[in-house]
Design a protein around this motif. Structure first.
Motif, PDB file in Angstrom:
ATOM      1  N   ARG A   1       0.813  -1.219   0.000  1.00 14.79           N
ATOM      2  CA  ARG A   1       0.000   0.000   0.000  1.00 14.79           C
ATOM      3  C   ARG A   1       0.849   1.274   0.000  1.00 14.79           C
ATOM      4  NH1 ARG A   1      -2.207   4.147  -0.016  1.00 14.79           N
ATOM      5  NH2 ARG A   1      -4.208   4.778   0.890  1.00 14.79           N
ATOM      6  N   THR A   2       2.014   1.249   0.624  1.00 12.35           N
ATOM      7  CA  THR A   2       2.739   2.498   0.869  1.00 12.35           C
ATOM      8  C   THR A   2       4.166   2.547   0.325  1.00 12.35           C
ATOM      9  OG1 THR A   2       3.563   1.741   3.030  1.00 12.35           O
ATOM     10  CG2 THR A   2       1.413   2.817   2.985  1.00 12.35           C
ATOM     11  N   ASN A   3       4.778   1.407   0.005  1.00  7.47           N
ATOM     12  CA  ASN A   3       6.209   1.429  -0.284  1.00  7.47           C
ATOM     13  C   ASN A   3       6.575   2.176  -1.559  1.00  7.47           C
ATOM     14  OD1 ASN A   3       7.012   0.181   2.023  1.00  7.47           O
ATOM     15  ND2 ASN A   3       7.790  -1.675   1.048  1.00  7.47           N
ATOM     16  N   ARG A   4       5.716   2.185  -2.550  1.00  6.87           N
ATOM     17  CA  ARG A   4       6.049   2.926  -3.773  1.00  6.87           C
ATOM     18  C   ARG A   4       6.200   4.413  -3.471  1.00  6.87           C
ATOM     19  NH1 ARG A   4       4.596   1.002  -9.466  1.00  6.87           N
ATOM     20  NH2 ARG A   4       4.680  -1.268  -9.331  1.00  6.87           N
ATOM     21  N   ALA A   5       5.326   4.934  -2.616  1.00  8.17           N
ATOM     22  CA  ALA A   5       5.412   6.355  -2.262  1.00  8.17           C
ATOM     23  C   ALA A   5       6.593   6.642  -1.354  1.00  8.17           C
ATOM     24  CB  ALA A   5       4.115   6.799  -1.582  1.00  8.17           C
ATOM     25  N   LEU A   6       6.918   5.705  -0.470  1.00  9.13           N
ATOM     26  CA  LEU A   6       7.967   5.947   0.511  1.00  9.13           C
ATOM     27  C   LEU A   6       9.350   5.557  -0.003  1.00  9.13           C
ATOM     28  CD1 LEU A   6       6.160   4.645   3.729  1.00  9.13           C
ATOM     29  CD2 LEU A   6       6.261   6.984   2.841  1.00  9.13           C
ATOM     30  N   LEU A   7       9.445   4.392  -0.673  1.00  9.87           N
ATOM     31  CA  LEU A   7      10.749   3.839  -1.039  1.00  9.87           C
ATOM     32  C   LEU A   7      10.962   3.709  -2.536  1.00  9.87           C
ATOM     33  CD1 LEU A   7      10.911   0.883   1.539  1.00  9.87           C
ATOM     34  CD2 LEU A   7      11.504   3.277   1.886  1.00  9.87           C
ATOM     35  N   GLY A   8       9.969   4.062  -3.332  1.00  9.30           N
ATOM     36  CA  GLY A   8      10.058   3.870  -4.775  1.00  9.30           C
ATOM     37  C   GLY A   8      11.074   4.786  -5.440  1.00  9.30           C
ATOM     38  N   GLU A   9      11.165   4.665  -6.759  1.00 10.73           N
ATOM     39  CA  GLU A   9      12.135   5.455  -7.528  1.00 10.73           C
ATOM     40  C   GLU A   9      11.955   6.948  -7.290  1.00 10.73           C
ATOM     41  OE1 GLU A   9      12.966   3.627 -11.679  1.00 10.73           O
ATOM     42  OE2 GLU A   9      10.927   3.006 -11.143  1.00 10.73           O
ATOM     43  N   ASN A  10      10.711   7.403  -7.206  1.00 11.29           N
ATOM     44  CA  ASN A  10      10.413   8.809  -6.933  1.00 11.29           C
ATOM     45  C   ASN A  10       9.850   8.990  -5.532  1.00 11.29           C
ATOM     46  OD1 ASN A  10      11.143   9.791  -9.565  1.00 11.29           O
ATOM     47  ND2 ASN A  10       9.215   8.935 -10.342  1.00 11.29           N
ATOM     48  N   GLY A  11      10.160   8.041  -4.651  1.00  9.29           N
ATOM     49  CA  GLY A  11       9.635   8.089  -3.294  1.00  9.29           C
ATOM     50  C   GLY A  11      10.414   9.045  -2.401  1.00  9.29           C
ATOM     51  N   LEU A  12      10.040   9.056  -1.145  1.00 10.78           N
ATOM     52  CA  LEU A  12      10.659   9.973  -0.192  1.00 10.78           C
ATOM     53  C   LEU A  12      12.049   9.516   0.217  1.00 10.78           C
ATOM     54  CD1 LEU A  12       7.577  10.742   2.097  1.00 10.78           C
ATOM     55  CD2 LEU A  12       8.205  11.713  -0.128  1.00 10.78           C
TER      56      LEU A  12
END
Length: 554
Positions: free
Chosen positions: A46-57
């Protein structure tokens, strides 16, 4: 103790054949940890793309880049970051999802069917451990919480051989002691001893209001009389500091070959198991502490034998096979037990060493490590020589596997609740309309009651609470500046982590600012407001995308 006595005597009379057997407790523990792994992988999807993804935080690829720069050998890289994501060539978001989906597929059968300790189930549970370790190793600040290591250690202990059962049982009980004593001792050894509220028993007068993510009952608990808060703080000390000593005494008595002492030992161990579970259930109701308290209940199941669990909840022990021949079972258990003792030696020293040192000692007074690991190096050169493999230049450090950790929570309790309020506008000055970004943990609407979020883990909201505790230093964190930039870009993945994005349906904001506010529960009897707040200071003055991108590039 009264409840434990009733359970111990009643269950012994009802099912004497199950007294001293722990197949049901260990099966429930493995099933519980499988369920929590499923939850963790669900949160990751649910959250890893936003947090750890290529354009994540906090992009996971940059974590591996830093490790690869500092470690030239593959062995060194795996020591620093033991993750399956090294196999990803392009380091895309899809790789994160593949690991999370694989982990979910491996953990789900053990939770749904309860066969995590069966042959194939044990292999699947180990695979789930490897997948979760892979995510935690590249998670940066968003996987830096103590319960990530606790989940991995609990999973590893559940993988202990079924026969003889004493190894897995004692290992889980030791985890109970380590978690509870660590939490209790860190409160007594807090740096701000005169103001942290634990020594004068006032911690609970502010805890329910200032905890990371208050829950639906937090306001009512905060409004309890002062005497109730003092009692709750004192009870916390008793449960965390003295109850584990009762568990240790019970284990020692239960091992003696005398019927009366064994019965007394069983009573103490059973009582501790009930106290431990009920204490954690109370904490679950008091706020949103992620899945921490649910996870902490799991090892306490090893304190309740099959007779007690059958008497309490009707749990029947699973059908088990002999497994390895008995000639190999005991030597294997002894070897694994020695390995666990060796791994946990620094954790034990971490609990007792700060109390051993005298103030007048010339050596620096050690501080208790909270939510951390320890270097434990294994010399594998002899084994490599026997197998005709290349010998490593130095011993292998297994710290990254997180098999033996130090734990502790809330060494100090804040006296005030400070919150970072992030606002956006289509202009840089106050003549424009500034609208607040609405996060899930602390709603923008002061009339909104604290929601029930746990055991789901909203990692961004936890990091925002930590950032608020850091004050001005928070604006120097790279993930925080990246968050501001993504909010200005109306990034879909980051926006999905918010409760509401004020610019989602139109033109994005051109400027963003961050202000620190002091929140407090509103008194009853007035308007419908749940919170009141007072402005403290501006941490980030209005800033646009170009300035944020330049700061991140520098």
């Amino acid at each position: 103790v009264v409840a434990g006595s009733a359970v111990a005597t009643g269950s012994a009379a009802a099912r004497p054949d199950l007294v001293g057997k722990f197949d049901a407790g260990r099966a429930l523990a493995a099933r519980g940890v499988s369920g929590l792994l499923c939850l963790g992988f669900g949160v990751a999807l649910r959250t890893n793309r936003a947090l750890l993804g290529e354009n994540g935080l906090a992009p996971w690829g940059k974590v591996l880049d830093r490790v690869a720069t500092n470690r030239t050998s593959w062995r060194g890289r795996l020591e620093a970051a033991p993750t399956l994501l090294w196999l990803s060539k392009n380091r895309t978001d899809r790789s994160l999802d593949v690991v999370a989906v694989a982990g979910l597929a491996l953990a789900a059968p053990g939770f749904l069917r309860g066969d995590a300790l069966a042959g194939v189930g044990r292999v699947s549970l180990f695979g789930a451990y490897a997948c979760y370790l892979s995510l935690a190793s590249v998670g940066g600040p968003f996987y830096g919480y103590g319960w990530e290591a606790q989940l991995l250690e609990t999973t590893a202990l559940c993988l202990a051989p079924s026969r003889p059962s004493w190894l897995g049982v004692l290992a889980l009980r030791w985890l109970c002691c380590k978690v509870m004593l660590g939490a209790g001792l860190i409160k007594l050894r807090a740096a701000r001893r005169s103001t942290d509220g634990w020594r004068d028993l006032t911690a609970m007068t502010t805890f329910f209001e200032t905890q990371p993510l208050p829950g639906p009952l937090s306001r009512r608990l905060h409004e309890l009389p002062r005497a109730a808060h003092l009692y709750a703080t004192a009870s916390n000390h008793v449960i965390e500091l003295f109850a584990p000593l009762g568990l240790a005494a019970g284990c020692a008595l239960w091992a003696l070959p005398l019927g009366g002492l064994r019965a007394a030992g069983r009573l103490l161990v059973t009582s501790y198991g009930l106290v431990h579970v009920l204490f954690q259930a109370t904490l679950c109701a008091s706020g949103n502490l992620s899945f921490l308290n649910w996870l902490t209940m799991v090892p306490a199941l090893a304190c309740l034998d099959d007779a007690a669990l059958r008497w309490l909840i009707g749990a029947a022990p699973p059908a088990t096979r002999a497994g390895l021949r008995w000639v190999l079972n005991w030597p294997l258990a002894v070897a694994l037990g020695c390995g666990l003792v060796w791994l946990n030696a620094p954790a034990y020293e971490n609990l007792v060493a700060p109390a051993r040192k005298r103030d007048d000692d010339e050596t620096p007074r050690p501080r208790q490590v909270m939510n951390g690991g320890f270097d434990r190096a294994v010399d594998v050169a002899p084994l490599c020589r026997r197998l005709l493999l290349p010998e490593p230049s130095k011993p292998v450090d297994v710290r990254g596997l997180r098999l033996a950790n130090a734990f502790g929570a809330f060494g100090s309790v804040s006296q005030h609740r400070d919150v970072l309020v992030v606002e956006g506008s289509r202009g840089a000055d106050d003549s424009y309309s500034w609208r607040e970004f609405d996060f899930r943990g602390q709603r923008a609407d002061l009339a909104a009651a604290p929601p029930q979020l746990a055991p789901w883990h909203w990692r961004l909201d936890w990091q925002l609470w930590i950032a608020a505790c850091k004050g001005r230093d928070a604006v120097n964190d790279r993930w925080f500046l990246t968050l501001l930039l993504r909010l200005l870009e109306n990034d879909d993945k980051v926006s999905a982590l918010l409760h509401a994005h004020p610019f989602a349906d139109g033109e994005p904001a051109t400027h963003v600012r961050v202000t620190s506010y002091r929140y407090a529960f509103a008194p009853r009897g007035g308007d419908d407001a749940v919170w009141t707040r007072e402005k403290l200071r501006t941490l980030v003055r209005p800033v646009g995308k170009e300035a944020l991108a330049k700061a991140l590039a520098g």
